[in-house]
Design a protein around this motif. Structure first.
Motif, PDB file in Angstrom:
ATOM      1  N   GLY A   1       0.752  -1.459  -0.044  1.00 31.64           N
ATOM      2  CA  GLY A   1      -0.035  -0.079   0.130  1.00 31.64           C
ATOM      3  C   GLY A   1       0.823   1.297   0.003  1.00 31.64           C
TER       4      GLY A   1
ATOM      5  N   ARG B   1      -1.221   2.333 -11.340  1.00 28.19           N
ATOM      6  CA  ARG B   1      -0.501   2.350 -10.009  1.00 28.19           C
ATOM      7  C   ARG B   1       0.957   2.843 -10.380  1.00 28.19           C
ATOM      8  NH1 ARG B   1       1.035  -1.856  -7.565  1.00 28.19           N
ATOM      9  NH2 ARG B   1       1.169  -3.347  -9.317  1.00 28.19           N
TER      10      ARG B   1
ATOM     11  N   ASN C   1       0.706   2.310  -4.498  1.00 28.64           N
ATOM     12  CA  ASN C   1      -0.282   1.035  -4.011  1.00 28.64           C
ATOM     13  C   ASN C   1       0.313  -0.142  -4.135  1.00 28.64           C
ATOM     14  OD1 ASN C   1      -2.287  -0.300  -2.918  1.00 28.64           O
ATOM     15  ND2 ASN C   1      -3.505  -0.476  -4.873  1.00 28.64           N
TER      16      ASN C   1
END
Length: 118
Positions: free
Chosen positions: A15, A67, A85
């Motif tokens: 994350g 991402r 992420n």
């Protein structure tokens, strides 16, 4: 001989985000298409993000779409890879790659390790 130096890797949690940097030792940085590859243990090197010849477009491998973002600053001879992420499967050595649009000469950096814990 163009030298590429990566930095910005590290050990992070799932994350988290990182910004990888690739600085090139050339006065003609704008003549190079920049790409980022990665290689996980026991796997082949994978082309994850990069520019395309003849334009400002960029392409990404499906697993990092949305991402990862590649960018560059020609004034600083630097390419960047913003990775958001992060997932454990993103764990790999990340390599910077430069290909000359003039003669096709290709150069690689030494790599920077990204490790993502779950």
């Amino acid at each position: 001989q163009v030298q590429l130096v990566e930095s910005g890797g590290g050990l992070v949690q799932a994350g988290d985000s990182l910004s990888l940097t690739c600085t090139a030792s050339t006065r003609t940085f704008s003549d190079y298409i920049m790409r980022w590859y990665r290689q996980a243990p026991g796997k082949e090197r994978e082309d994850v993000a990069g520019g395309v010849r003849g334009g400002d477009g960029r392409r990404y491998v499906e697993s990092v779409q949305g991402r990862f973002t590649i960018s560059r600053d020609n004034a600083k001879n630097t390419a960047y890879l913003r990775v958001n992420n992060l997932k454990p499967e993103d764990t790999a050595i990340y390599y910077c790659n430069a290909v000359s649009t003039m003669d096709g000469e290709e150069h690689w950096g030494q790599g920077t390790q990204v490790t993502v814990s779950s």
